[in-house]
Design a protein around this motif. Structure first.
Motif, PDB file in Angstrom:
ATOM      1  N   LEU A   1      21.470  -0.583 -22.082  1.00 39.54           N
ATOM      2  CA  LEU A   1      22.232   0.711 -21.454  1.00 39.54           C
ATOM      3  C   LEU A   1      21.774   1.905 -21.302  1.00 39.54           C
ATOM      4  O   LEU A   1      22.329   2.890 -21.138  1.00 39.54           O
ATOM      5  CB  LEU A   1      23.605   0.397 -22.320  1.00 39.54           C
ATOM      6  CG  LEU A   1      24.589  -0.526 -22.320  1.00 39.54           C
ATOM      7  CD1 LEU A   1      25.397  -0.573 -23.366  1.00 39.54           C
ATOM      8  CD2 LEU A   1      25.213  -0.562 -20.946  1.00 39.54           C
ATOM      9  N   LEU A   2      20.446   1.870 -21.854  1.00 40.80           N
ATOM     10  CA  LEU A   2      19.660   3.280 -21.798  1.00 40.80           C
ATOM     11  C   LEU A   2      18.531   3.359 -20.547  1.00 40.80           C
ATOM     12  O   LEU A   2      18.186   2.234 -20.312  1.00 40.80           O
ATOM     13  CB  LEU A   2      18.906   3.201 -23.282  1.00 40.80           C
ATOM     14  CG  LEU A   2      20.036   3.601 -24.500  1.00 40.80           C
ATOM     15  CD1 LEU A   2      19.086   3.021 -25.615  1.00 40.80           C
ATOM     16  CD2 LEU A   2      20.254   4.773 -24.086  1.00 40.80           C
ATOM     17  N   PRO A   3      18.351   4.365 -20.405  1.00 37.38           N
ATOM     18  CA  PRO A   3      16.951   4.506 -19.264  1.00 37.38           C
ATOM     19  C   PRO A   3      15.607   4.217 -20.108  1.00 37.38           C
ATOM     20  O   PRO A   3      15.591   3.815 -21.223  1.00 37.38           O
ATOM     21  CB  PRO A   3      17.145   6.245 -19.055  1.00 37.38           C
ATOM     22  CG  PRO A   3      17.770   6.818 -20.295  1.00 37.38           C
ATOM     23  CD  PRO A   3      18.664   5.657 -20.812  1.00 37.38           C
TER      24      PRO A   3
ATOM     25  N   ARG B   1      23.045   0.289 -16.492  1.00 36.25           N
ATOM     26  CA  ARG B   1      22.767   1.734 -17.111  1.00 36.25           C
ATOM     27  C   ARG B   1      23.606   2.470 -16.131  1.00 36.25           C
ATOM     28  O   ARG B   1      23.478   2.532 -14.795  1.00 36.25           O
ATOM     29  CB  ARG B   1      21.642   1.920 -16.905  1.00 36.25           C
ATOM     30  CG  ARG B   1      20.683   1.420 -18.071  1.00 36.25           C
ATOM     31  CD  ARG B   1      19.105   1.353 -17.762  1.00 36.25           C
ATOM     32  NE  ARG B   1      18.533   0.386 -18.904  1.00 36.25           N
ATOM     33  CZ  ARG B   1      17.374  -0.009 -18.753  1.00 36.25           C
ATOM     34  NH1 ARG B   1      16.904   0.149 -17.357  1.00 36.25           N
ATOM     35  NH2 ARG B   1      16.754  -0.845 -19.416  1.00 36.25           N
TER      36      ARG B   1
ATOM     37  N   ASP C   1      23.986   5.599 -14.280  1.00 40.63           N
ATOM     38  CA  ASP C   1      23.740   7.099 -13.997  1.00 40.63           C
ATOM     39  C   ASP C   1      24.286   7.550 -12.614  1.00 40.63           C
ATOM     40  O   ASP C   1      25.358   6.646 -12.188  1.00 40.63           O
ATOM     41  CB  ASP C   1      22.085   6.780 -13.797  1.00 40.63           C
ATOM     42  CG  ASP C   1      21.666   5.747 -12.679  1.00 40.63           C
ATOM     43  OD1 ASP C   1      22.475   5.596 -11.883  1.00 40.63           O
ATOM     44  OD2 ASP C   1      20.592   5.280 -12.904  1.00 40.63           O
TER      45      ASP C   1
ATOM     46  N   GLY D   1      29.381  -0.466 -18.884  1.00 41.61           N
ATOM     47  CA  GLY D   1      28.438   0.558 -19.045  1.00 41.61           C
ATOM     48  C   GLY D   1      28.888   1.588 -20.031  1.00 41.61           C
ATOM     49  O   GLY D   1      30.098   1.712 -20.323  1.00 41.61           O
TER      50      GLY D   1
END
Length: 234
Positions: free
Chosen positions: A160-162, A106, A108, A25
């Motif tokens: 790996l991104l929103p 991802r 978060d 991540g």
């Protein structure tokens, strides 16, 4: 022939098949690895990748998906089969062959801390990985090389991104993967010409008053380039 096959299977000693997951991540602009502290012998208390044995009623792919779901609660995680590890003495607990997979999630607030069957887990930077059990360090190094090779020609970094992101966030992800600065002008030109991005009218103003325009993935182009490949030139 049937009798020969029956004798053949009868004389072969069974062995255990395991799956080990290398989970990457991006956190704080760094590519990080998720590791766990083993709770059972052998090697209890040592740091490890997350792994489990393959059940008799599941494929190795299904076993890897199960392990990742038990860890993250997420399905449809990006995952690649990496390598088969079958050295005779690789596991002091018995004759175990392991199929290694690497995956991208991802990071978060929901994925900063994990608790899997009471395992202690943490994210670590690639230059601060502690000693790992068995051949897990070799798995990690092979997975890093495989990830970077994939990222040059396939849009895996987008995993790996929103859903909505800025070009700056996208750049930081790729700099984290390759562990070196990337020329921002060429990066933006290359990505905007790829057809992978759909510009949005809204901005992210979390880092400045002016803000930066947000984008989302073009799913059709993403699927196409995932199959055909695209030289990102990073």
């Amino acid at each position: 022939m049937t009798m020969y096959l029956a004798l053949l299977y009868e004389n072969v000693r069974p062995l255990l098949i395991a799956v080990d997951c290398i989970i990457f991540g991006v956190q704080d602009t760094e590519l990080k690895l998720l590791i766990f502290k083993r709770e059972v012998e052998p090697l209890a208390g040592a740091w490890s990748l997350l792994g489990s044995f393959v059940n008799r009623d599941e494929s190795v792919d299904t076993a890897a998906e199960r392990i990742l779901f038990e860890l993250t609660g997420l399905e449809d995680i990006y995952m690649e089969q990496l390598h088969c590890y079958g050295a005779l003495d690789r596991d002091p607990g018995g004759r175990v062959v392991s199929i290694a997979y690497w995956s991208l999630i991802r990071v978060d607030q929901n994925h900063l801390e994990f608790n899997v069957r009471s395992h202690e887990a943490k994210w670590v930077s690639l230059d601060k990985i502690p000693d790992l059990v068995l051949d897990h360090r070799d798995m990690v190094e092979r997975a890093i090389a495989n990830l970077r090779e994939k990222a040059r020609f396939k849009p895996v970094g987008f995993e790996l991104l929103p859903e909505e992101f800025t070009l700056g966030q996208l750049l930081k992800v790729y700099e984290a993967i390759f562990d070196h600065p990337i020329d921002s002008r060429n990066f933006r030109k290359k990505l905007l010409n790829s057809g992978l991005l759909i510009p949005l009218t809204k901005k992210d103003k979390s880092t400045s008053k002016k803000g930066s325009f947000l984008y989302k993935f073009n799913q059709e182009t993403y699927r196409q380039l995932s199959q055909e490949g695209y030289n990102f030139g990073f």
